[in-house]
Design a protein around this motif. Structure first.
Motif, PDB file in Angstrom:
ATOM      1  N   TRP A 139      10.421   5.479  -1.692  1.00  0.00           N
ATOM      2  CA  TRP A 139      10.311   4.107  -2.219  1.00  0.00           C
ATOM      3  C   TRP A 139      11.364   3.185  -1.589  1.00  0.00           C
ATOM      4  O   TRP A 139      11.062   2.063  -1.209  1.00  0.00           O
ATOM      5  CB  TRP A 139      10.467   4.140  -3.737  1.00  0.00           C
ATOM      6  N   HIS A 140      12.603   3.689  -1.519  1.00  0.00           N
ATOM      7  CA  HIS A 140      13.707   2.846  -1.055  1.00  0.00           C
ATOM      8  C   HIS A 140      13.959   2.901   0.445  1.00  0.00           C
ATOM      9  O   HIS A 140      14.517   1.951   1.012  1.00  0.00           O
ATOM     10  CB  HIS A 140      14.998   3.208  -1.800  1.00  0.00           C
ATOM     11  N   LEU A 141      13.583   3.985   1.111  1.00  0.00           N
ATOM     12  CA  LEU A 141      13.901   4.128   2.527  1.00  0.00           C
ATOM     13  C   LEU A 141      12.702   3.958   3.455  1.00  0.00           C
ATOM     14  O   LEU A 141      12.853   3.457   4.567  1.00  0.00           O
ATOM     15  CB  LEU A 141      14.543   5.500   2.788  1.00  0.00           C
ATOM     16  N   VAL A 142      11.520   4.388   3.001  1.00  0.00           N
ATOM     17  CA  VAL A 142      10.366   4.394   3.900  1.00  0.00           C
ATOM     18  C   VAL A 142       9.462   3.180   3.690  1.00  0.00           C
ATOM     19  O   VAL A 142       9.089   2.504   4.655  1.00  0.00           O
ATOM     20  CB  VAL A 142       9.568   5.707   3.730  1.00  0.00           C
ATOM     21  N   TRP A 157       4.000   4.939   7.395  1.00  0.00           N
ATOM     22  CA  TRP A 157       2.981   5.981   7.241  1.00  0.00           C
ATOM     23  C   TRP A 157       3.594   7.286   6.708  1.00  0.00           C
ATOM     24  O   TRP A 157       2.894   8.153   6.207  1.00  0.00           O
ATOM     25  CB  TRP A 157       2.249   6.237   8.563  1.00  0.00           C
ATOM     26  N   GLN A 158       4.886   7.405   6.789  1.00  0.00           N
ATOM     27  CA  GLN A 158       5.560   8.595   6.273  1.00  0.00           C
ATOM     28  C   GLN A 158       5.539   8.641   4.745  1.00  0.00           C
ATOM     29  O   GLN A 158       5.972   9.629   4.139  1.00  0.00           O
ATOM     30  CB  GLN A 158       7.000   8.675   6.798  1.00  0.00           C
ATOM     31  N   THR A 159       5.046   7.589   4.115  1.00  0.00           N
ATOM     32  CA  THR A 159       4.912   7.633   2.646  1.00  0.00           C
ATOM     33  C   THR A 159       3.983   8.758   2.212  1.00  0.00           C
ATOM     34  O   THR A 159       4.066   9.221   1.076  1.00  0.00           O
ATOM     35  CB  THR A 159       4.384   6.292   2.092  1.00  0.00           C
ATOM     36  N   THR A 170       0.843  -1.206   0.000  1.00  0.00           N
ATOM     37  CA  THR A 170       0.000   0.000   0.000  1.00  0.00           C
ATOM     38  C   THR A 170       0.875   1.252   0.000  1.00  0.00           C
ATOM     39  O   THR A 170       0.577   2.231  -0.694  1.00  0.00           O
ATOM     40  CB  THR A 170      -0.921   0.000   1.230  1.00  0.00           C
ATOM     41  N   ALA A 171       1.950   1.223   0.773  1.00  0.00           N
ATOM     42  CA  ALA A 171       2.857   2.365   0.819  1.00  0.00           C
ATOM     43  C   ALA A 171       3.436   2.648  -0.563  1.00  0.00           C
ATOM     44  O   ALA A 171       3.523   3.804  -0.991  1.00  0.00           O
ATOM     45  CB  ALA A 171       3.978   2.099   1.825  1.00  0.00           C
ATOM     46  N   LYS A 172       3.820   1.594  -1.276  1.00  0.00           N
ATOM     47  CA  LYS A 172       4.383   1.789  -2.616  1.00  0.00           C
ATOM     48  C   LYS A 172       3.335   2.300  -3.605  1.00  0.00           C
ATOM     49  O   LYS A 172       3.646   3.090  -4.502  1.00  0.00           O
ATOM     50  CB  LYS A 172       5.016   0.492  -3.109  1.00  0.00           C
TER      51      LYS A 172
END
Length: 197
Positions: A136-139, A149-151, A5-7
């Motif tokens: 994408w790569h860190l969060v 959730w920081q996405t 979902t974040a992505k």
């Protein structure tokens, strides 16, 4: 929020950023292709060329106090202000006068083109690509739910989405005003008191 979902959130934000970026590139191209110089003409009835220019000069409210006026010849006048140059040339046509106004705002346009170009070609790609890549790569792959959730920080790209539109629309307004001023001067000269219809 899980990683998938974040992505999806990051990808959606990136797609919105790319759409705005492509639109801004279109505005940059329109600005770069702006017509310069532009020419407007009118016929002033019953006046000689020098009289026509004198009549315009006597109407002091037609020109801004900040404008630099230069009488090139008896029948020619140049007005310069804020990167816009207006040249008025009156030529005889029988007992009448043909008044031509040529407005050139290429200096003004160049300034705005540099500002818009910096945003569109440098700032927007770096910010949009950088924010999306970092999230994408860190969060997104983080094990901690609070970090994932920081996405939603993908919304930060909004800070670079609106300035190109502001720059373009301010330039467009000034470009149109310069053309309208030239057209109005030629119309006012032909309708000025003392000219015979």
């Amino acid at each position: 929020m899980d990683e998938q979902t974040a992505k999806i959130v990051i990808a959606a934000g990136g797609c919105v950023g790319v759409l705005f970026w492509l639109t801004a590139i279109g505005l940059y191209r329109k600005l770069a292709a702006a017509e310069n110089p532009r020419r407007f003409e009118s016929i002033v009835k019953g006046r000689q060329p020098a009289e026509t220019i004198d009549s315009l000069l006597q109407q002091g409210q037609l020109f801004s106090p900040q404008a630099r006026l230069e009488r090139i010849a008896g029948n020619r006048l140049a007005v310069q202000q804020m990167g816009v140059r207006l040249e008025l040339e009156a030529s005889g046509q029988g007992s009448d006068t043909r008044l031509a106004a040529t407005v050139d705002d290429s200096t003004l346009t160049h300034r705005f083109q540099l500002g818009l170009g910096a945003f569109v070609l440098i700032v927007m790609p770096i910010v949009i690509g950088g924010v999306v890549a970092a999230l994408w790569h860190l969060v997104a792959p983080s094990d901690k739910l609070a970090v994932r959730w920081q996405t939603l920080q993908v919304l930060q790209i909004a800070h670079v989405l609106w300035p190109p539109f502001l720059i373009y629309f301010i330039w467009r307004r000034l470009h149109d005003q310069a053309g309208n001023a030239a057209a109005n001067l030629t119309t006012l000269a032909s309708a000025a008191p003392g000219s015979r219809e």
